[in-house]
Design a protein around this motif. Structure first.
Motif, PDB file in Angstrom:
ATOM      1  N   LEU A  56       0.854  -1.191   0.000  1.00 20.55           N
ATOM      2  CA  LEU A  56       0.000   0.000   0.000  1.00 20.55           C
ATOM      3  C   LEU A  56       0.887   1.237   0.000  1.00 20.55           C
ATOM      4  O   LEU A  56       1.817   1.333   0.808  1.00 20.55           O
ATOM      5  N   THR A  57       0.626   2.157  -0.911  1.00 11.31           N
ATOM      6  CA  THR A  57       1.353   3.428  -0.869  1.00 11.31           C
ATOM      7  C   THR A  57       0.355   4.560  -0.734  1.00 11.31           C
ATOM      8  O   THR A  57      -0.760   4.473  -1.239  1.00 11.31           O
ATOM      9  N   SER A  58       0.755   5.582   0.003  1.00 12.58           N
ATOM     10  CA  SER A  58      -0.125   6.740   0.188  1.00 12.58           C
ATOM     11  C   SER A  58       0.730   7.923   0.633  1.00 12.58           C
ATOM     12  O   SER A  58       1.953   7.906   0.450  1.00 12.58           O
ATOM     13  N   LYS A  73       4.810   4.094   2.436  1.00 12.25           N
ATOM     14  CA  LYS A  73       4.379   2.782   1.924  1.00 12.25           C
ATOM     15  C   LYS A  73       4.341   1.780   3.058  1.00 12.25           C
ATOM     16  O   LYS A  73       4.935   2.008   4.122  1.00 12.25           O
TER      17      LYS A  73
ATOM     18  N   ILE B  48       3.996   7.804  -6.376  1.00 12.51           N
ATOM     19  CA  ILE B  48       4.285   7.200  -5.062  1.00 12.51           C
ATOM     20  C   ILE B  48       4.117   5.690  -5.059  1.00 12.51           C
ATOM     21  O   ILE B  48       4.431   5.035  -4.087  1.00 12.51           O
ATOM     22  N   ARG B 173      -5.705   5.273  -6.697  1.00 16.13           N
ATOM     23  CA  ARG B 173      -5.339   6.296  -5.713  1.00 16.13           C
ATOM     24  C   ARG B 173      -6.561   7.073  -5.223  1.00 16.13           C
ATOM     25  O   ARG B 173      -6.733   7.306  -4.037  1.00 16.13           O
TER      26      ARG B 173
END
Ligand SMILES: Cc1cc2nc3c(=O)[nH]c(=O)nc-3n(C[C@H](O)[C@H](O)[C@H](O)COP(=O)(O)OP(=O)(O)OC[C@H]3O[C@@H](n4cnc5c(N)ncnc54)[C@H](O)[C@@H]3O)c2cc1C
Ligand code: SF4
Lengths: 122, 327
Positions: A56-58, A73, B48, B173
């Motif tokens: 998970l990336t944010s 992440k 990202i 996203r």
């Protein structure tokens, strides 16, 4: 028994793999895997059915940095089913500059046992 | 203010950073990297998601991590950087005019120049969708920057036009950030995006991908309220009677990239009408001796690892050029 179609993403061939599985005591058990052209696809498709995981990336709020967000992440993949629980925690977090790439931003996010780390200096 | 440098690198993305580092490794000093953003790293800072660096670093990194590694390598050298500095023009004689808020206009005289300005997205104007021109329409990359760098959500109910990777990645996203993404419409019979992105960005979240369909009209006065989509035939012309109305407050356009070569054109550098990048005979040297080009300004790359590989070569050739001139 249930059959699930899994598109393998390990290599560009993108095999459409069929997995027969059933639920035994709350756990998915793989019975058969078809149409995979190689063993890597077997492994991937089984994992997709038993316990699919994703990195998970944010971003989190950043005070005192060049920009108001810091990218983060999950250090390891988290179960797909907990992605939104993780996001709820990530959204609450705010950090203050300086932060270094690799710094732990959230420990044990949403009880997954996995840490959220910074992916940039901020 | 006037400056003299050996090498001026225009653009501080992965291409510019790799080229500058390689120049330094080849014994050239007095190198300057000029970047218009407040930070180095280029487009990677907003990407990202993971998917970078498998070839260069042997592990899967996110865009910001890939950028940070190069920024760290650069800060271990004497390469100078000027951020928040926009290059306005370049001449055949390798004179660069740049502007920043602290120094004003700066004139930089370079022995060699490396162009590394990246690319930009095609805008809606180039696509010519009929209808009104309300707010709420963004290119996928602009939305990516808003969400990931500025922390601003473009809207709550999104439709994505085009199924390139940036659009797919933004579908995930926006969904993770709590927005609804009602669908992705692709005019071609096949998605241009990676299979992995279709699985992990759309299928994971139940976002439908509509192939052979496109937007034929945009609705809304102040803010976009919806679009009309229609199926297309094999000539990509909309088929009458297949129109459908789709409600949305945000439309993201994921419709391809083109090298950013205004500066190159201004300098009289030959541009290839096909790739839209400078014509380079060999060694990434443009039609002007001593001006090199690398990264997305040269041609649009899918993989940053390949950008780095080629930019290293461009840096090496620039170093050779300087050495041959001073002998
Ligand atoms: C949204 C997106 C998603 C991507 N996803 C992936 C992926 O998952 N995996 C992967 O391997 N690759 C991916 N790529 C491709 C890869 O990231 C790019 O190919 C690579 O970053 C290009 O590097 P660059 O240095 O050429 O350009 P950029 O990173 O765009 O850098 C160009 C720099 O030049 C600066 N600049 C431009 N004009 C001027 C001027 N006049 N004065 C001063 N500075 C200027 C810009 O501000 C910018 O910082 C993606 C690309 C995009 C656009
Ligand atoms: S099963 Fe093997 S050949 Fe098929 S897509 Fe997966 S890795 Fe590639």
């Amino acid at each position: 028994m249930q059959t699930t179609n899994v598109t393998c993403v390990i290599c560009p061939k993108g095999c459409n793999i069929e997995v027969d599985h059933e639920n035994r005591d709350g756990k998915e058990v793989v019975l058969a895997v078809r149409n995979n052209k190689c063993p890597r696809g077997y492994k991937y498709a089984s994992a997709e059915v038993v316990n699919p995981e994703r990195v998970l990336t944010s971003t989190v709020r950043l005070a005192g940095g060049t920009y108001p967000r810091l990218s983060v992440k999950s250090e390891h993949p988290v179960p797909k089913t907990s992605l939104f629980d993780c996001m709820r925690e990530i959204r609450k977090v705010s950090v203050t500059s300086p932060v270094k790439m690799g710094d732990i931003i959230i420990e044990n996010v949403a009880g997954t046992g996995i840490n959220i780390v910074a992916t940039h200096n901020g | 203010m006037k400056m003299n440098v050996n090498v001026a690198v225009i653009g501080g993305g992965p291409a510019g950073l790799a080229a500058a580092l390689e120049c330094r490794k080849n014994g050239i000093d007095n190198i300057l990297v000029i970047e218009r953003d407040k930070q180095l790293g280029g487009i990677l800072n907003q990407c990202i998601h993971p998917g970078f660096g498998l070839h260069v670093f042997g592990e899967e990194l996110t865009g910001p991590e890939y950028a940070q590694r190069y920024i760290d390598m650069l800060s271990d050298t004497d390469i100078r950087t000027m951020t928040d500095t926009m290059v306005l023009s370049l001449t055949l004689q390798k004179v660069i005019r740049a502007v920043n808020t602290t120094l004003g206009v700066v004139e930089i005289h370079a022995k060699a120049v490396i162009l590394a300005m990246g690319c930009r997205e095609r805008t809606r104007g180039m696509l010519r969708i009929p209808g009104t021109r309300p707010a709420g329409i963004y290119t996928a990359g602009t939305a990516q920057r808003l969400v990931n760098i500025e922390g601003l959500m473009p809207g709550k109910n999104t439709v994505i036009l085009g199924s390139g990777d940036i659009g797919l990645i933004m579908a995930r996203r926006m969904t993770l950030e709590g927005a609804k993404v009602s669908g992705v419409y692709e005019i071609m019979p096949k998605s241009g995006g990676l299979k992995r992105n279709i699985v992990q960005c759309l299928n994971d979240f139940g976002i439908p991908l509509h192939l052979s369909k496109t937007a034929v009209e945009i609705h809304g006065r102040e803010r976009i309220e919806g679009i009309t989509v229609a199926a297309v035939d094999e000539n990509l012309s909309p088929i009458k009677g297949t129109e459908e109305y789709v409600e949305c407050d945000t439309l993201l356009l994921s419709v391809g990239l083109i090298p950013e070569n205004e500066l190159s054109r201004g300098a009289g550098i030959l541009i290839d009408p096909k790739t839209k990048g400078p014509v380079c005979e060999s060694g990434f040297e443009t039609s002007v001796p001593g001006i090199f080009a690398c990264g997305n300004v040269y041609k649009v790359y899918d993989l940053v690892d390949n950008v780095t590989k080629d930019s290293v070569l461009a840096g090496r050739y620039a170093a050779e050029y300087i050495r041959s001139k001073s002998e």
